[in-house]
Design a protein around this motif. Structure first.
Motif, PDB file in Angstrom:
ATOM      1  N   ALA A  85       0.845  -1.205   0.000  1.00  3.97           N
ATOM      2  CA  ALA A  85       0.000   0.000   0.000  1.00  3.97           C
ATOM      3  C   ALA A  85       0.875   1.247   0.000  1.00  3.97           C
ATOM      4  O   ALA A  85       0.576   2.247  -0.664  1.00  3.97           O
ATOM      5  CB  ALA A  85      -0.918  -0.006   1.218  1.00  3.97           C
ATOM      6  N   ALA A  86       2.002   1.178   0.734  1.00  6.22           N
ATOM      7  CA  ALA A  86       2.889   2.345   0.822  1.00  6.22           C
ATOM      8  C   ALA A  86       3.545   2.653  -0.515  1.00  6.22           C
ATOM      9  O   ALA A  86       3.741   3.815  -0.871  1.00  6.22           O
ATOM     10  CB  ALA A  86       3.955   2.098   1.884  1.00  6.22           C
ATOM     11  N   VAL A  87       3.861   1.620  -1.283  1.00  5.73           N
ATOM     12  CA  VAL A  87       4.519   1.831  -2.575  1.00  5.73           C
ATOM     13  C   VAL A  87       3.571   2.607  -3.503  1.00  5.73           C
ATOM     14  O   VAL A  87       3.973   3.524  -4.217  1.00  5.73           O
ATOM     15  CB  VAL A  87       4.916   0.475  -3.213  1.00  5.73           C
ATOM     16  N   ARG A  88       2.279   2.235  -3.420  1.00  8.03           N
ATOM     17  CA  ARG A  88       1.284   2.897  -4.279  1.00  8.03           C
ATOM     18  C   ARG A  88       0.904   4.287  -3.781  1.00  8.03           C
ATOM     19  O   ARG A  88       0.375   5.102  -4.524  1.00  8.03           O
ATOM     20  CB  ARG A  88      -0.001   2.044  -4.257  1.00  8.03           C
ATOM     21  N   ASP A  89       1.158   4.538  -2.474  1.00  4.70           N
ATOM     22  CA  ASP A  89       0.614   5.752  -1.855  1.00  4.70           C
ATOM     23  C   ASP A  89       1.387   7.000  -2.271  1.00  4.70           C
ATOM     24  O   ASP A  89       2.597   6.941  -2.490  1.00  4.70           O
ATOM     25  CB  ASP A  89       0.670   5.587  -0.330  1.00  4.70           C
TER      26      ASP A  89
END
Ligand code: NDP
Length: 333
Positions: free
Chosen positions: A253-257
């Motif tokens: 999720a952090a990579v996409r955020d």
């Protein structure tokens, strides 16, 4: 720190107005306003008005669709899937809740997965309405890396809360709701705002050194509660709210955020159980009251959620005190 007294309806309409201004439709805005109002009413300030600037940031950056229209599918008689279509979690939960309750009453157990949502709220607001319907309820959700796996050095798990609600016939439900970190990140943010030092053992700075400074912990990482035990619970949440339901883990999720300050896109899992179908329909409630009596008869012991229930009664009468420093930020919005 100076405060202003606000009535609950004033909080609700302030939040609705701000969210509509930044692009939410009424359905999404009022679903979020209801959970923020509930959090403030219950004295859970870390998930109340303090989160509004974060919600707005996600609308401004275009990460969240404030007009998202969640869809609900019955994948099997007891399995419901809600796709939030990139909206905030509260409206998706509202749309799925009645389906979960209906399936659980029919099958004895119901499972609801939520994908494509942005979660920024306290989980008790989600299990309590289900427990109010006489059902046992469980919920968990992941976030972005904030917690170090036991023995490790880098944040990997989200603060990954779990909530559990137990229906009671003559009292509001017993609900506990806790992050799998020693302290929720929202509580660390509150400590930073109020310039309080953290107790020992909450988190580490960017170099992995233990610190009591909330600002350093916000840059560094939190520890799981209870060492390896909380760490495994955080991992379980990653698996249930990510791997099991086809959603991302916190690190994905952090990579996409886009790091706009609001919640990433992720998933949530809810399970409900009908005690009338699983256990002793005539006795489960009186039987569990005996346990609660044994707990509360001990000097100093209380049930989780008692604090919230008391705060709620008080705030209905007197409103809540909101820090002016926060209100000023919201007024700018
Ligand atoms: P707390 O440690 O404050 O409380 C955890 C639970 O323990 C609550 O149910 C609380 O009940 C209960 N409790 C506290 N003290 C006692 C006591 N002495 N005896 C019995 N029960 C007690 O919560 P956290 O800081 O871990 O989490 C705060 C919030 O943050 C949660 O609502 C959680 O959902 C939310 N959160 C949300 C995330 C998200 O991504 N959306 C991520 C992480 C956390 P009571 O309320 O009555 O005090």
């Amino acid at each position: 720190m100076t405060n202003t007294n606000l009535k609950l309806y004033e909080i609700n309409s302030l939040v609705t107005k701000v969210l509509v201004k930044y692009g939410c439709n009424m359905e999404n805005a009022s679903a979020v306003a209801d959970v923020i109002e509930s959090a403030e009413a219950a004295g859970c300030h870390s998930h109340g008005l303090m989160r509004l600037p974060g919600y707005v940031a996600t609308l401004k950056s275009g990460k969240v669709n404030g007009k998202a229209c969640p869809t609900v599918e019955n994948l099997a008689p007891a399995v419901i899937k809600v796709n939030g279509h990139n909206g905030f979690a509260p409206y998706a939960l509202q749309q799925g809740r009645s389906h979960l309750i209906k399936s659980t009453r029919k099958c004895g157990i119901g499972v609801m997965s939520l994908v494509g949502i942005h979660h920024f709220a306290a989980l008790w607001t989600e299990v309590e309405p289900i427990a109010n319907e006489g059902l046992v309820a469980f919920a968990c959700t992941s976030y972005k890396p904030a917690v170090i796996p036991a023995g490790g050095t880098k944040a990997l798990y989200g603060t990954n809360p779990i909530a559990f609600g137990w229906p009671r016939k003559s009292h509001p439900p017993m609900v506990f709701d806790q992050a799998s970190s020693v302290m929720a990140r929202g509580e660390v943010m509150l400590a930073a705002r109020e310039e309080h030092a953290l107790p020992d053992g909450v988190g580490v700075d960017v170099d992995g050194k233990p610190t009591n400074d909330p600002n350093e912990v916000l840059k560094g990482a939190l520890l799981a509660f209870g060492g390896h035990k909380g760490s495994s619970i955080a991992m379980m949440v990653e698996l249930l709210a990510g791997g099991l339901i086809g959603e991302s883990f916190s690190f994905e999720a952090a990579v996409r955020d886009n790091a706009d300050g609001g919640p990433p896109q992720g998933g949530e899992l809810m399970i409900a159980i009908d005690p009338n179908l699983l256990g002793d329909a005539d006795n489960w409630s009186d039987h569990s009251e005996k346990l609660f009596e044994k707990i509360t008869e001990q000097e100093g012991a209380r049930l989780p959620s008692d604090r919230r229930h008391k705060n709620r009664i008080e705030s209905l009468k007197s409103g809540v005190m909101v820090a002016n420093i926060l209100l000023d930020k919201i007024r700018v919005l």
